[in-house]
Write a protein that holds these residues in place. Structure first.
Motif, PDB file in Angstrom:
ATOM      1  N   ARG A  91      45.426  48.487  36.429  1.00  9.23           N
ATOM      2  CA  ARG A  91      45.344  47.166  37.075  1.00  9.23           C
ATOM      3  C   ARG A  91      43.974  46.565  36.818  1.00  9.23           C
ATOM      4  O   ARG A  91      42.990  47.281  36.599  1.00  9.23           O
ATOM      5  CB  ARG A  91      45.592  47.279  38.580  1.00  9.23           C
ATOM      6  CG  ARG A  91      47.053  47.473  38.941  1.00  9.23           C
ATOM      7  CD  ARG A  91      47.250  47.566  40.440  1.00  9.23           C
ATOM      8  NE  ARG A  91      46.831  48.854  40.968  1.00  9.23           N
ATOM      9  CZ  ARG A  91      47.124  49.294  42.198  1.00  9.23           C
ATOM     10  NH1 ARG A  91      47.846  48.544  43.003  1.00  9.23           N
ATOM     11  NH2 ARG A  91      46.705  50.477  42.604  1.00  9.23           N
ATOM     12  N   TYR A  93      41.562  42.907  38.088  1.00 10.28           N
ATOM     13  CA  TYR A  93      41.430  41.687  38.897  1.00 10.28           C
ATOM     14  C   TYR A  93      40.081  41.053  38.599  1.00 10.28           C
ATOM     15  O   TYR A  93      39.033  41.707  38.712  1.00 10.28           O
ATOM     16  CB  TYR A  93      41.519  42.004  40.392  1.00 10.28           C
ATOM     17  CG  TYR A  93      41.239  40.815  41.277  1.00 10.28           C
ATOM     18  CD1 TYR A  93      42.161  39.779  41.419  1.00 10.28           C
ATOM     19  CD2 TYR A  93      40.037  40.723  41.971  1.00 10.28           C
ATOM     20  CE1 TYR A  93      41.892  38.693  42.219  1.00 10.28           C
ATOM     21  CE2 TYR A  93      39.749  39.639  42.778  1.00 10.28           C
ATOM     22  CZ  TYR A  93      40.691  38.626  42.906  1.00 10.28           C
ATOM     23  OH  TYR A  93      40.421  37.546  43.699  1.00 10.28           O
ATOM     24  N   THR A 170      42.056  44.791  47.854  1.00 11.65           N
ATOM     25  CA  THR A 170      43.029  43.855  48.425  1.00 11.65           C
ATOM     26  C   THR A 170      42.638  43.451  49.845  1.00 11.65           C
ATOM     27  O   THR A 170      42.787  42.278  50.231  1.00 11.65           O
ATOM     28  CB  THR A 170      44.421  44.491  48.424  1.00 11.65           C
ATOM     29  OG1 THR A 170      44.366  45.754  49.100  1.00 11.65           O
ATOM     30  CG2 THR A 170      44.925  44.695  47.010  1.00 11.65           C
TER      31      THR A 170
END
Length: 270
Positions: A91, A93, A170
């Motif tokens: 992942r 971000y 998150t």
């Protein structure tokens, strides 16, 4: 001849009716078939306890690397492609720059375009050891050695975050979003209060203007009335400067002994 034509017309009409009836029967049968066919339901895959435990173990094995500066013209796909050569990236971000900073940059450069730019980012690797090795080996090293490349001269700014999980990121993003929304609400409330105060001041100013206009109108009327009174007084004064005496017409006086005159006066009054 006429009877033959009538028979032929009747046969044609009957054939048309039969074809229409057969078409309606076929449509009704097709609708029944479609209604009878059961709709396929989506299968819900339930993970067993062992599968969830394995998945949580895999998540615990992953490591996160922080990139403190993202060069221009570099997005998530490019970062993943470049760092994917050193290990499997699960992942990624990247945080976009602020809107005010983007407007300031576009105003300074004189171009409305320029694309998106990112301030910092987080990259998750499948293995902690691999993430630590990538951050230690690529930190402060050039991104590329090709002179014709856009990122020639830019350096990697990477740091391995120990004991950091993707869930923390998150939570951080959600917290920042809530803080941003709360600030926006406070600013909107402040702007609404300022608008109400301004409108109240405007209304107060309008009422004061109306009162002032009414007062000036009344003063003008009073001055006109005073002028009329002064003119009337001046007209009553003679040329010699003396006040003119009023003269009243007086009838003949009634004596005490004149009873007939008294009765006439009293009768006129009554």
């Amino acid at each position: 001849m006429g009877s033959k034509k009538d028979e032929q017309a009747e046969s044609d009409f009957q054939s048309e009716e039969e074809s229409q009836c057969s078409g309606e029967i076929q449509e009704a049968s097709s609708e029944k078939e479609t209604s009878l066919v059961p709709t396929k339901k989506k299968k819900v895959y339930k993970l067993s306890l062992t599968q969830t435990e394995d998945f949580n173990a895999k998540l615990r094995k992953r490591g996160v690397v922080h990139i403190s500066r993202v060069p221009p013209r570099m997005g998530p796909t490019k970062v993943k492609a470049l760092l994917g050569e050193f290990g499997t990236v699960t992942r990624i971000y990247l945080e976009e720059e602020d809107k005010t900073a983007r407007k300031r940059r576009q105003r300074a450069s004189g171009s409305k375009g320029g694309g998106k730019r990112f301030v910092e980012g987080w990259i998750e690797f499948e293995n902690k050891k691999r993430a630590k090795h990538v951050a230690a080996s690529l930190n402060n090293t050039p991104i590329t050695n090709h002179k014709r490349n856009v990122h020639f001269g830019d350096l990697w700014n990477l740091k391995y975050l120990s004991k950091f999980q993707w869930a923390h990121l998150t939570e951080k993003v959600a917290y920042e979003r809530r803080v941003r929304e709360q600030k926006l609400k406070i600013e909107m409330m402040q702007a609404r209060k300022e608008n109400q105060a301004y409108s109240s001041l405007v209304e107060a100013g309008k009422t004061m203007d109306r009162i002032e206009a009414r007062r000036t109108k009344r003063n003008a009327k009073d001055s006109i009335h005073a002028d009329d009174q002064s003119n009337k007084k001046k007209q009553k004064i003679d040329e010699n400067g003396k006040r003119a005496t009023r003269k009243f017409k007086q009838t003949q006086s009634v004596g005490k002994d004149d009873k007939a005159a008294k009765l006439a006066v009293l009768g006129s009054l009554i």
